[in-house]
Each structure stands twice: as structure tokens, then as C-alpha cells.
Design a protein around this motif. Structure first.
Motif, short mmCIF file in Angstrom:
data_model
loop_
_atom_site.label_atom_id
_atom_site.label_comp_id
_atom_site.label_asym_id
_atom_site.label_seq_id
_atom_site.Cartn_x
_atom_site.Cartn_y
_atom_site.Cartn_z
N ILE A 1 0.84 -1.21 0.00
CA ILE A 1 0.00 0.00 0.00
C ILE A 1 0.87 1.25 0.00
CG2 ILE A 1 -1.60 1.36 1.43
CD1 ILE A 1 -2.87 -1.40 2.21
N ASN A 2 1.92 1.25 0.81
CA ASN A 2 2.81 2.42 0.87
C ASN A 2 3.58 2.62 -0.43
OD1 ASN A 2 1.93 3.13 3.37
ND2 ASN A 2 3.70 2.34 4.47
N VAL A 3 4.01 1.53 -1.05
CA VAL A 3 4.70 1.65 -2.34
C VAL A 3 3.74 2.22 -3.38
CG1 VAL A 3 5.74 0.32 -4.23
CG2 VAL A 3 6.43 -0.12 -1.85
N GLU A 4 2.49 1.76 -3.38
CA GLU A 4 1.50 2.31 -4.32
C GLU A 4 1.26 3.79 -4.07
OE1 GLU A 4 0.30 1.15 -7.02
OE2 GLU A 4 0.37 -1.03 -6.88
N LYS A 5 1.24 4.20 -2.80
CA LYS A 5 1.10 5.63 -2.47
C LYS A 5 2.27 6.42 -3.04
CE LYS A 5 -1.45 5.12 1.88
NZ LYS A 5 -1.35 5.25 3.34
N ALA A 6 3.47 5.88 -2.91
CA ALA A 6 4.66 6.55 -3.45
C ALA A 6 4.56 6.69 -4.97
CB ALA A 6 5.92 5.77 -3.07
N LEU A 7 4.10 5.63 -5.63
CA LEU A 7 3.96 5.67 -7.09
C LEU A 7 2.90 6.69 -7.50
CD1 LEU A 7 4.31 1.91 -8.07
CD2 LEU A 7 6.06 3.71 -8.07
N GLN A 8 1.83 6.81 -6.70
CA GLN A 8 0.81 7.82 -6.99
C GLN A 8 1.38 9.23 -6.87
OE1 GLN A 8 -2.14 7.54 -8.29
NE2 GLN A 8 -2.12 5.31 -8.26
N GLU A 9 2.32 9.41 -5.96
CA GLU A 9 2.95 10.74 -5.79
C GLU A 9 3.84 11.08 -6.98
OE1 GLU A 9 6.32 12.66 -2.96
OE2 GLU A 9 4.65 11.70 -1.90
N ILE A 10 4.58 10.11 -7.49
CA ILE A 10 5.54 10.37 -8.57
C ILE A 10 4.89 10.31 -9.96
CG2 ILE A 10 6.39 8.01 -8.91
CD1 ILE A 10 8.89 10.70 -8.55
N ARG A 11 3.78 9.61 -10.07
CA ARG A 11 3.12 9.38 -11.37
C ARG A 11 2.80 10.67 -12.13
NH1 ARG A 11 0.01 5.22 -10.05
NH2 ARG A 11 1.39 3.75 -11.08
#
Length: 81
Positions: free
Chosen positions: A8-18
């Protein structure tokens, strides 16, 4: 953190950089989290695939952001398909 919390945290990080990647015609997706939650495999997409600075983006942008959300991650690698 549990494996699910890390995902979940990795997906949050990807949402930030996307949005930054998409503004240049690229994108990123999570492929897997391996090696006891220390290695993240992603796939750069779109314009990021052929970009000459994609390794710098991967290390300076993606890996740094993922580590902010999930500090136990040691390495992020791009999987080319």
C-alpha cells in the motif's frame, strides 16, 4: 509493517511520482515486491521507456519517493518487457 502495508505504501509513493512521469508522456506500474520486502520491481511505461534519463529518474525520483513511504525498501529496479 506487514507485506500488505508495504505494498500500500509503495503504491502511495507511485501515486505521488506518477503525475511527474505522466507530464512527460510516461507512467510507471508496480510489478512486484521481493526479497523479504527489500526489492521493488517496477515497469516504466510510455515515453519513459526510451528516455535517456530514465535511470536517473528511477533512482533520484522513484526510489527516493518509495523509500520515504517504505524505508525498509533497499532497491528499486525497472523490469523491461
Amino acid at each position: 509493517m506487514t507485506t500488505e502495508e508495504i505494498r500500500i505504501n509503495v503504491e502511495k509513493a507511485l501515486q505521488e511520482i506518477r503525475p511527474f512521469l505522466q507530464s512527460d508522456g510516461g507512467d510507471i506500474s508496480l510489478v512486484s515486491i521481493e526479497d523479504n520486502n527489500r526489492l521493488v520491481k517496477v515497469q516504466l511505461e510510455g515515453a519513459c521507456v526510451g528516455c535517456h534519463v530514465n535511470q536517473m529518474t528511477l533512482k533520484s525520483g522513484v526510489e527516493m519517493t518509495i523509500k520515504k513511504y517504505a524505508p525498509q525498501i533497499e532497491k528499486v529496479v525497472n523490469i523491461e518487457r
